[in-house]
Write a protein that holds these residues in place. Structure first.
Motif, PDB file in Angstrom:
ATOM      1  N   ARG A 135       0.823  -1.216   0.000  1.00 17.80           N
ATOM      2  CA  ARG A 135       0.000   0.000   0.000  1.00 17.80           C
ATOM      3  C   ARG A 135       0.854   1.262   0.000  1.00 17.80           C
ATOM      4  O   ARG A 135       0.433   2.317  -0.471  1.00 17.80           O
ATOM      5  CB  ARG A 135      -0.919   0.022   1.225  1.00 17.80           C
ATOM      6  CG  ARG A 135      -1.888  -1.127   1.318  1.00 17.80           C
ATOM      7  CD  ARG A 135      -2.890  -0.935   2.442  1.00 17.80           C
ATOM      8  NE  ARG A 135      -2.272  -0.794   3.746  1.00 17.80           N
ATOM      9  CZ  ARG A 135      -1.879  -1.812   4.516  1.00 17.80           C
ATOM     10  NH1 ARG A 135      -2.043  -3.060   4.076  1.00 17.80           N
ATOM     11  NH2 ARG A 135      -1.337  -1.609   5.696  1.00 17.80           N
TER      12      ARG A 135
ATOM     13  N   ALA B 245       9.443   2.117 -11.527  1.00 11.99           N
ATOM     14  CA  ALA B 245       8.883   1.020 -12.318  1.00 11.99           C
ATOM     15  C   ALA B 245       9.939  -0.001 -12.705  1.00 11.99           C
ATOM     16  O   ALA B 245       9.671  -1.217 -12.706  1.00 11.99           O
ATOM     17  CB  ALA B 245       8.204   1.586 -13.575  1.00 11.99           C
TER      18      ALA B 245
ATOM     19  N   GLY C 153      -1.843   4.785  -6.375  1.00 13.24           N
ATOM     20  CA  GLY C 153      -1.901   4.354  -7.757  1.00 13.24           C
ATOM     21  C   GLY C 153      -0.554   4.268  -8.443  1.00 13.24           C
ATOM     22  O   GLY C 153      -0.476   4.048  -9.655  1.00 13.24           O
ATOM     23  N   THR C 154       0.519   4.435  -7.662  1.00 11.01           N
ATOM     24  CA  THR C 154       1.865   4.353  -8.228  1.00 11.01           C
ATOM     25  C   THR C 154       2.390   2.920  -8.155  1.00 11.01           C
ATOM     26  O   THR C 154       1.819   2.064  -7.489  1.00 11.01           O
ATOM     27  CB  THR C 154       2.810   5.292  -7.470  1.00 11.01           C
ATOM     28  OG1 THR C 154       2.762   4.978  -6.068  1.00 11.01           O
ATOM     29  CG2 THR C 154       2.402   6.751  -7.653  1.00 11.01           C
ATOM     30  N   VAL C 155       3.509   2.685  -8.826  1.00 10.80           N
ATOM     31  CA  VAL C 155       4.112   1.351  -8.834  1.00 10.80           C
ATOM     32  C   VAL C 155       4.700   1.053  -7.452  1.00 10.80           C
ATOM     33  O   VAL C 155       5.359   1.899  -6.843  1.00 10.80           O
ATOM     34  CB  VAL C 155       5.211   1.259  -9.901  1.00 10.80           C
ATOM     35  CG1 VAL C 155       5.873  -0.116  -9.872  1.00 10.80           C
ATOM     36  CG2 VAL C 155       4.633   1.537 -11.282  1.00 10.80           C
TER      37      VAL C 155
ATOM     38  N   GLU D 184       6.420   2.465  -2.365  1.00  6.50           N
ATOM     39  CA  GLU D 184       6.529   2.958  -3.732  1.00  6.50           C
ATOM     40  C   GLU D 184       7.961   2.846  -4.227  1.00  6.50           C
ATOM     41  O   GLU D 184       8.906   3.202  -3.518  1.00  6.50           O
ATOM     42  CB  GLU D 184       6.085   4.413  -3.784  1.00  6.50           C
ATOM     43  CG  GLU D 184       6.113   5.046  -5.155  1.00  6.50           C
ATOM     44  CD  GLU D 184       5.650   6.488  -5.141  1.00  6.50           C
ATOM     45  OE1 GLU D 184       5.606   7.092  -6.237  1.00  6.50           O
ATOM     46  OE2 GLU D 184       5.341   7.006  -4.054  1.00  6.50           O
TER      47      GLU D 184
ATOM     48  N   ARG E 245       5.152  -7.374  -7.422  1.00  8.35           N
ATOM     49  CA  ARG E 245       4.820  -6.055  -7.982  1.00  8.35           C
ATOM     50  C   ARG E 245       3.348  -5.740  -7.722  1.00  8.35           C
ATOM     51  O   ARG E 245       2.479  -6.595  -7.865  1.00  8.35           O
ATOM     52  CB  ARG E 245       5.111  -6.018  -9.482  1.00  8.35           C
ATOM     53  CG  ARG E 245       4.839  -4.655 -10.122  1.00  8.35           C
ATOM     54  CD  ARG E 245       5.366  -4.588 -11.539  1.00  8.35           C
ATOM     55  NE  ARG E 245       4.925  -5.723 -12.346  1.00  8.35           N
ATOM     56  CZ  ARG E 245       5.439  -6.028 -13.535  1.00  8.35           C
ATOM     57  NH1 ARG E 245       6.404  -5.289 -14.051  1.00  8.35           N
ATOM     58  NH2 ARG E 245       4.981  -7.083 -14.208  1.00  8.35           N
ATOM     59  N   THR E 246       3.082  -4.500  -7.360  1.00  7.18           N
ATOM     60  CA  THR E 246       1.715  -4.117  -7.024  1.00  7.18           C
ATOM     61  C   THR E 246       1.521  -2.629  -7.300  1.00  7.18           C
ATOM     62  O   THR E 246       2.381  -1.965  -7.881  1.00  7.18           O
ATOM     63  CB  THR E 246       1.410  -4.446  -5.550  1.00  7.18           C
ATOM     64  OG1 THR E 246       0.022  -4.239  -5.288  1.00  7.18           O
ATOM     65  CG2 THR E 246       2.230  -3.576  -4.602  1.00  7.18           C
ATOM     66  N   ARG E 247       0.377  -2.103  -6.870  1.00  4.70           N
ATOM     67  CA  ARG E 247       0.085  -0.676  -6.940  1.00  4.70           C
ATOM     68  C   ARG E 247      -0.147  -0.143  -5.527  1.00  4.70           C
ATOM     69  O   ARG E 247      -0.799  -0.785  -4.716  1.00  4.70           O
ATOM     70  CB  ARG E 247      -1.170  -0.418  -7.781  1.00  4.70           C
ATOM     71  CG  ARG E 247      -0.954  -0.636  -9.268  1.00  4.70           C
ATOM     72  CD  ARG E 247      -0.331   0.588  -9.912  1.00  4.70           C
ATOM     73  NE  ARG E 247       0.023   0.333 -11.315  1.00  4.70           N
ATOM     74  CZ  ARG E 247       0.615   1.224 -12.088  1.00  4.70           C
ATOM     75  NH1 ARG E 247       0.922   2.426 -11.610  1.00  4.70           N
ATOM     76  NH2 ARG E 247       0.916   0.930 -13.346  1.00  4.70           N
ATOM     77  N   THR E 248       0.388   1.033  -5.258  1.00  2.00           N
ATOM     78  CA  THR E 248       0.199   1.640  -3.939  1.00  2.00           C
ATOM     79  C   THR E 248      -1.192   2.262  -3.851  1.00  2.00           C
ATOM     80  O   THR E 248      -1.934   2.316  -4.843  1.00  2.00           O
ATOM     81  CB  THR E 248       1.242   2.729  -3.680  1.00  2.00           C
ATOM     82  OG1 THR E 248       0.985   3.843  -4.564  1.00  2.00           O
ATOM     83  CG2 THR E 248       2.655   2.211  -3.925  1.00  2.00           C
TER      84      THR E 248
END
Length: 227
Positions: free
Chosen positions: A147, A153, A173-175, A150, A167-170
């Motif tokens: 969450r 990419a 909405g960032t990588v 960050e 790999r996920t999204r915070t």
């Protein structure tokens, strides 16, 4: 298996108060007092620590050590009563135990170590000493969550290549990276299925030290031993 928080120790700000790291600039007497209190509360005679360097080095120990085990990020033992400690402030503390076959381990799984296989190498060393993947219990402690972790990419792509599922999204909405998710997937691929992952995020939860949140800060610990 035990995980500590930052509460209840002798250290002053910015290490307040139960800092167990002796390499972060804290008063050595305060760190010694905190470590002595930890051992006393848990009824432990000996705790073995590591000189953690974000490597994939795994070391087997068979007794108390005069100081931290040099240049390693995982400890494994078959000796009863010998506690293994891992220090963290956002990295994942990984505790592993096969009580049936008498093998335990503690691993420091930061981004680099996790990417380079510290946990899979730890499991392999446990198996060499008689453990069975199906009998290994694993607990992943409080750490930076996807969450809030960050990263660029390119970095996320590199870690994902070596540790699929990370790999996920915070929340923004960032990588980002969720190292615990990647480690759970890796462990299951190794036949280790008895896994618990503490969901607490050290970046957002001020009960824990966080290098990302604070910069200069202390270290909490995870400990495992064979009774």
């Amino acid at each position: 298996m035990v995980f500590t928080s930052r509460a209840g120790g002798a250290s002053s700000s910015p290490y307040d108060s139960f800092n167990l790291g002796d390499h972060v600039g804290d008063d050595p007497d305060a760190v010694a007092a905190n470590r002595e209190r930890l051992a006393r509360i848990l009824g432990l005679d000996d705790i073995v620590w590591m000189e953690q360097i974000h490597s994939h080095n795994v070391t087997v120990v068979d007794g108390p050590q005069p100081g931290p085990v040099e240049a390693t990020d995982a400890l494994v033992t078959t000796q009863r009563g010998l506690a293994l400690g891992v220090l963290v402030a956002d990295c994942v503390p990984v505790l592993l135990a096969d009580h049936v076959h008498g093998v335990v381990a503690a691993a420091h799984a930061g981004r680099l170590g996790a990417r380079n296989g510290i946990v899979s190498r730890t499991v392999a060393k446990m198996v060499e000493l008689g453990a069975q993947p199906g009998a290994i219990q694993v607990v992943l402690g409080p750490a930076a969550s996807g969450r809030h972790y960050e990263v660029p990419a390119e970095m996320a792509a590199d870690v994902e290549k070596h540790l699929p599922g990370s790999r996920t999204r915070t929340e923004q909405g960032t990588v980002g990276l969720d190292i615990r998710a990647g480690l759970v997937r890796q462990l299951m691929g190794l036949g280790v299925t008895n896994i618990e992952a503490d969901p607490r995020c050290t970046i957002e939860d001020e009960d824990f030290f966080s290098y990302r949140r604070e910069g200069t800060t202390g270290r909490q610990a995870g400990l495992v031993w064979l009774p």
